[in-house]
Design a protein around this motif. Structure first.
Motif, PDB file in Angstrom:
ATOM      1  N   MET A   1       0.840  -1.203   0.000  1.00  0.00           N
ATOM      2  CA  MET A   1       0.000   0.000   0.000  1.00  0.00           C
ATOM      3  C   MET A   1       0.870   1.246   0.000  1.00  0.00           C
ATOM      4  O   MET A   1       1.796   1.356   0.804  1.00  0.00           O
ATOM      5  CB  MET A   1      -0.922   0.007   1.236  1.00  0.00           C
ATOM      6  N   ASP A   5      -2.269   6.091   0.027  1.00  0.00           N
ATOM      7  CA  ASP A   5      -3.451   5.246   0.213  1.00  0.00           C
ATOM      8  C   ASP A   5      -3.795   5.142   1.697  1.00  0.00           C
ATOM      9  O   ASP A   5      -4.973   5.154   2.079  1.00  0.00           O
ATOM     10  CB  ASP A   5      -3.211   3.850  -0.354  1.00  0.00           C
ATOM     11  N   LEU A   6      -2.752   5.032   2.515  1.00  0.00           N
ATOM     12  CA  LEU A   6      -2.957   5.012   3.968  1.00  0.00           C
ATOM     13  C   LEU A   6      -3.565   6.322   4.446  1.00  0.00           C
ATOM     14  O   LEU A   6      -4.507   6.328   5.251  1.00  0.00           O
ATOM     15  CB  LEU A   6      -1.620   4.757   4.674  1.00  0.00           C
ATOM     16  N   GLU A  10      -7.152   6.794   6.334  1.00  0.00           N
ATOM     17  CA  GLU A  10      -7.203   7.403   7.669  1.00  0.00           C
ATOM     18  C   GLU A  10      -8.200   8.562   7.709  1.00  0.00           C
ATOM     19  O   GLU A  10      -8.904   8.760   8.694  1.00  0.00           O
ATOM     20  CB  GLU A  10      -5.815   7.909   8.070  1.00  0.00           C
TER      21      GLU A  10
END
Length: 216
Positions: A1, A5-6, A10
């Motif tokens: 990832m 994308d994180l 979030e």
């Protein structure tokens, strides 16, 4: 990832609140009261002037000349959009506010200016990213789902356009590259900065919808 994308995962609840905010829903339907749009455009012009300054400061922290040029170009684009607002919307809608920044705009611009001045390049880039990415996603959403004809078509076209998409992708790529080489502590601060700026994006939209005033 990828790191971005994180970040998106979030901040997804914040993005969804922005997407479903009455300002954007009514903008999509073409029913947003003109006075709220005028207030938003005025605040956006004040925001963009400081956003450009924060972008330029970020560029001075870049580790290579390519990213320095990228951020200076981002800053130039923000200034050009700010000028276009004055030449276009300000005249078309007779926007003549003299009230200065509303609390939401003040909070957001001061956060970006302080972050660009005092935080690392990595954290600054993460803080600046929501203005690129969230605006692009909101623009695409409204463009794809808008009622037509829409009195706010020119604004919708600007943020759903290919030129803006190219800038957004550049900013995302820079953020991912920086995160790859960052320590865990720096990455954590990048996430925090991205989330804070995303929350301030919501505050900015909400401020415009409420015609926010100091003490109001």
């Amino acid at each position: 990832m990828k790191f971005t994308d994180l970040l998106w995962a979030e901040a997804l609840p914040i993005f969804e609140k922005i997407q479903h905010h009455p300002f954007n829903q009514e903008l999509k339907e073409g029913t947003l009261p003109l006075e709220k749009f005028k207030f938003y455009i005025y605040q956006d012009s004040l925001y963009l002037a400081d956003f450009a300054r924060a972008l330029a400061v970020a560029g001075t922290k870049a580790g290579n000349s390519h990213e320095l040029l990228d951020f200076l170009q981002f800053a130039k684009n923000a200034i050009l959009v700010e000028r276009a607002l004055h030449l276009g919307y300000f005249k078309e809608y007779v926007i003549d506010y003299q009230s200065g920044k509303a609390p939401g705009c003040f909070a957001y611009t001061n956060y970006l200016m302080a972050t660009s001045a005092f935080e690392s390049y990595e954290v600054t880039v993460a803080a600046l990213l929501p203005c690129f990415w969230i605006y692009k996603q909101i623009g695409d959403y409204i463009y794809a789902n808008q009622a037509t004809p829409n009195p706010y078509q020119n604004w919708i076209n600007a943020y759903a356009g290919e030129d803006f998409a190219h800038s957004v992708q550049k900013a995302l790529d820079i953020c991912d590259r920086l995160a790859e080489n960052a320590s865990d502590a720096t990455r954590a601060k990048m996430i925090e900065a991205y989330l804070t700026a995303s929350k301030l994006e919501y505050v900015f939209w909400d401020s415009a919808y409420r015609l926010e005033a100091w003490g109001g």
